[in-house]
Design an enzyme around this catalytic site. Structure first.
Site, PDB file in Angstrom:
ATOM      1  N   GLY A  33       0.820  -1.208   0.000  1.00 21.57           N
ATOM      2  CA  GLY A  33       0.000   0.000   0.000  1.00 21.57           C
ATOM      3  C   GLY A  33       0.849   1.251   0.000  1.00 21.57           C
ATOM      4  O   GLY A  33       1.873   1.337   0.690  1.00 21.57           O
ATOM      5  N   GLY A  78      -0.851   4.462   0.083  1.00 20.85           N
ATOM      6  CA  GLY A  78      -1.684   5.591   0.492  1.00 20.85           C
ATOM      7  C   GLY A  78      -0.936   6.378   1.560  1.00 20.85           C
ATOM      8  O   GLY A  78       0.286   6.227   1.727  1.00 20.85           O
ATOM      9  N   ARG A 104     -20.626  12.004  12.858  1.00 20.41           N
ATOM     10  CA  ARG A 104     -21.243  11.397  11.671  1.00 20.41           C
ATOM     11  C   ARG A 104     -22.319  10.374  11.999  1.00 20.41           C
ATOM     12  O   ARG A 104     -23.343  10.309  11.321  1.00 20.41           O
ATOM     13  CB  ARG A 104     -20.155  10.723  10.843  1.00 20.41           C
ATOM     14  N   HIS A 113     -18.761   4.875   4.133  1.00 20.86           N
ATOM     15  CA  HIS A 113     -17.625   5.750   3.878  1.00 20.86           C
ATOM     16  C   HIS A 113     -16.299   5.225   4.423  1.00 20.86           C
ATOM     17  O   HIS A 113     -15.251   5.379   3.795  1.00 20.86           O
ATOM     18  CB  HIS A 113     -17.943   7.106   4.515  1.00 20.86           C
ATOM     19  N   GLU A 169      -6.013   2.741   7.655  1.00 19.83           N
ATOM     20  CA  GLU A 169      -7.395   2.267   7.754  1.00 19.83           C
ATOM     21  C   GLU A 169      -7.453   0.739   7.860  1.00 19.83           C
ATOM     22  O   GLU A 169      -8.452   0.176   8.321  1.00 19.83           O
ATOM     23  CB  GLU A 169      -8.206   2.774   6.541  1.00 19.83           C
TER      24      GLU A 169
END
Ligand SMILES: Cc1cc2nc3c(=O)[nH]c(=O)nc-3n(C[C@H](O)[C@H](O)[C@H](O)COP(=O)(O)OP(=O)(O)OC[C@H]3O[C@@H](n4cnc5c(N)ncnc54)[C@H](O)[C@@H]3O)c2cc1C
Length: 646
Positions: A49, A51, A339, A410, A434
């Site tokens: 990864g 990111g 949220r 999300h 994440e």
């Protein structure tokens, strides 16, 4: 009901020091063993990864002198999904002098996560947040500035201070460019080997330790094995199990799920974040949903008509016939409630028949007041690209008509279980960003995923991974080691299986159907009955998948159907575990709302006496009841209370 799972031994995070929370990280860093700089180049680390979490980790490890092999499935490391992040990144700098502090960020995050996160981890995150901003500014990340030249801030949900740093609505892109530059520098220096368009399809474990991966070159189809001294997974979240989500289409669970099948515990898989401000679904043709950043709730006001079935245009509904329901129900936080709260409130007003737009599945996000107060140029300067995106997708001008928004999947708070060192229960397997479960509890506050990914990659992992490597050297593993050969054979056989089923249904049709089941029964509201039903439906659909899926083409070439088949096969197994986790947690907390567990006024009702733990699941075989290991959560500083934003 326990036939859906069995209970195993309790587990604990033994890596976190105890004592005063303020000095735990400093003490852990000091107690960590070090690798001499001259020895680092002899050690190889695989990072899956690129990111914000993986890119920052690979760059920092390369800078430190380790030999890093970095992988991503995109054609460039800078196309990782982190590039989509819009609104901002939190840091307890207190530039606004509005009462912020490391302690307040820690407090807000533990409370925002509905008391289902570890205090040690969250405190460290708040401490490191201030370093992230300095690091990124030094890299040249163009954060928004105030007129006087200082870095600007705005607010995100669940807080009453302004601590979110941003670069218009493109914060992720700018941060990723910073990490990417640092990574490219290490690639040029020869410390990082970059393998784009490669997908990890299996983890290699030798003598109980993570020692490598099996990857497929997505362009040629070639399968290869790579061994190393440690493996880091930074492969992002799994929201696409719902088919429709705000995530990039490629986001998937394969890297972490393959590790889970090899023994890594998967923690809190049912904690899904449903974001309140997304562009509503427009039809069955759609393959993804679009986020409208939470930052818009700084200035946008959320409302629906007071009367059900009111189909007048927004402009024709007079002020006294509008219900600004977030401001009404939660006066202290208003439109900036977290949220989970905002999403459920939107669902409630739509369930009452007061939703707007096609199908009544929408609420207004209205900027009329802000435009009058600040002027259109000021609103444009803050949110211009988001308004433009909205206008292009919907054909409506949000400067004139209020935006219509609805909640959508999300972010996933669940992920592989890790200790304070970010190491999974498999020695040598570290998980960052994440992909791990670590810091957000049952609900992530806005602008804190970027903070966590960069904290993990730039600051935490480089210290804790060194401690693991310093305990070596670990025996070299050769390409013909039986565990390496076995992992490779497993991958080859699985790919061959997909290609030979030759059924009559597309991969996408299965994925879409799975997504419907998940949204219906494991989405914004869950019940015992619905979850039990969902498990049966998923099992039946999984069996059908393995007999009816059609994957055209061959393995030795670019074959996106083959890529998707592998990802969807893993989503099936994950989906079942998510439903089992949601079923076993007979309480409401954060993103997990069990209809049977709510207060009289419809708020989430936790049961701390029974469920104040991390649920870490051990794989027991496809379709077999997984084993639950509980890690108790202890709160010494922020004591669990009924979360109130009123
Ligand atoms: C639209 C949107 C807006 C957002 N805005 C914000 C925001 O404003 N603030 C905030 O804090 N958070 C925001 N988030 C959340 C945040 O963007 C993500 O949580 C975060 O960027 C994830 O970073 P990551 O490095 O963990 O994973 P990702 O950025 O998803 O990167 C995953 C990497 O893993 C690689 N990979 C995955 N599987 C494999 C495999 N099997 N083999 C090889 N490589 C693999 C991919 O190629 C990629 O490089 C937003 C999310 C979305 C969807």
């Amino acid at each position: 009901m326990t036939s859906f799972w069995t209970e195993g031994d309790a587990i604990a995070d033994t890596a976190a020091p105890d004592g005063p929370v303020e000095t735990r990280w400093e003490r852990r860093q000091f107690s960590a063993k070090l690798v001499n700089p001259a020895n680092r180049r002899k050690l190889t680390v695989i990072v899956i990864g690129t990111g914000l979490a993986g890119g920052s980790a690979a760059a920092t490890l390369g800078e430190a002198g380790y030999h890093v092999k970095s992988y991503c499935y995109q054609d460039s490391p800078r196309r990782a999904h982190s590039i989509a992040a819009q609104g901002g990144i939190n840091a307890a700098k207190n530039y606004r002098n509005d009462g912020d502090s490391i302690y307040r960020l820690f407090y807000d995050t533990v409370k925002g996560g509905d008391f289902r996160a570890r205090e040690s981890n969250v405190y460290r995150l708040a401490q490191v947040s201030v370093n992230i901003i300095d690091q990124c500014v030094a890299q040249g990340v163009p954060f928004a500035r105030e007129y006087g030249g200082l870095l600007d801030n705005r607010s995100f949900g669940g807080t009453q201070v302004s601590r979110t740093f941003y670069a218009r609505g493109q914060t992720g892109q700018q941060l990723l460019l910073g990490a990417y530059q640092a990574l490219e520098r290490q690639i040029a220096a020869g410390n990082v080997e970059m393998h784009e368009r490669h997908e990890m399809l299996e983890l290699i474990i030798v003598d109980g330790k993570a020692r490598g991966v099996v990857v497929r070159d997505l362009v040629t189809g070639e399968i290869s094995t790579e061994v190393a001294d440690a493996v880091v997974l930074a492969s992002g979240g799994y929201g696409n199990v719902f088919f429709l989500s705000t995530n990039a289409k490629g986001c998937n669970v394969t890297a972490t799920w393959r590790a889970h099948r090899k023994g890594a515990y998967f923690a809190n898989p049912c904690y899904t974040q449903i974001h309140p401000t997304c562009i509503p679904e427009s039809g069955s043709h759609q393959s993804k949903l679009t986020l409208m950043s939470e930052s818009l709730r700084n200035d946008g006001r959320v409302w629906v008509p007071k009367k059900g079935g009111d189909d007048r245009e927004a402009a024709d509904i007079p002020e006294d016939e509008r219900d600004y329901y977030l401001e009404r129900i939660y006066p202290a936080f208003g439109n900036l409630v977290p949220r989970d709260i905002a999403s459920r409130a939107a669902k409630n007003v739509c369930d009452e028949g007061r939703g707007v737009g096609p199908g009544g599945l929408g609420v207004y996000l209205d900027f009329a007041d802000a435009i009058t107060r600040l002027g259109q140029p000021a609103v444009e300067a803050k949110y211009g690209n988001l308004f433009e995106m909205y206008a292009r997708i919907t054909g409506e001008d949000p400067y004139v008509t209020p935006m219509r928004i609805y909640p959508a999947v999300h972010y996933t708070m669940g992920g592989l279980w890790v200790d304070y060192d970010l190491q999974s229960n498999i020695p040598g397997l570290f998980v960052v960003g994440e992909a791990n479960f670590s810091d957000h509890g049952a609900n992530r506050l806005g602008a804190s995923a970027l903070m966590q990914g960069l904290a993990d990659g730039y600051f935490v992992l480089p210290n804790t991974l060194g401690n693991y490597l310093a305990s070596g050297p670990y025996e070299k593993v050769s390409a013909d080691h039986p565990s390496v050969v076995e992992a490779r054979t497993q991958v080859e056989e699985r790919l061959q299986k997909f290609l030979t089923i030759n059924g009559d249904r597309t991969v996408d049709s299965f994925h879409r159907e799975l997504g419907h089941i998940m949204w219906e029964y494991c989405g914004m509201e869950r019940t015992e009955e619905g979850l039990t039903k969902a498990i049966g439906l998923i099992q039946a659909l999984r069996e059908e998948f393995w007999t009816r899926v059609k994957v055209p083409g061959v393995g030795a070439e670019l074959n996106q159907n083959l890529e998707r088949a592998g990802r969807v096969a893993d989503f099936f197994e994950l989906a079942e575990l998510m439903c089992v986790d949601a079923l076993h947690r007979a309480e409401s907390c954060g993103g997990h709302f069990r209809a049977e567990s709510q207060t009289e006024d419809g708020e989430a009702l936790r049961h701390d006496d029974e469920f104040s733990y991390v649920a870490a699941w051990e794989f027991a075989g496809t379709g077999a009841a997984p084993t639950l290991h509980k890690e108790d959560l202890n709160f010494e500083y922020v004591h669990p209370t009924q979360r109130s934003y009123k």
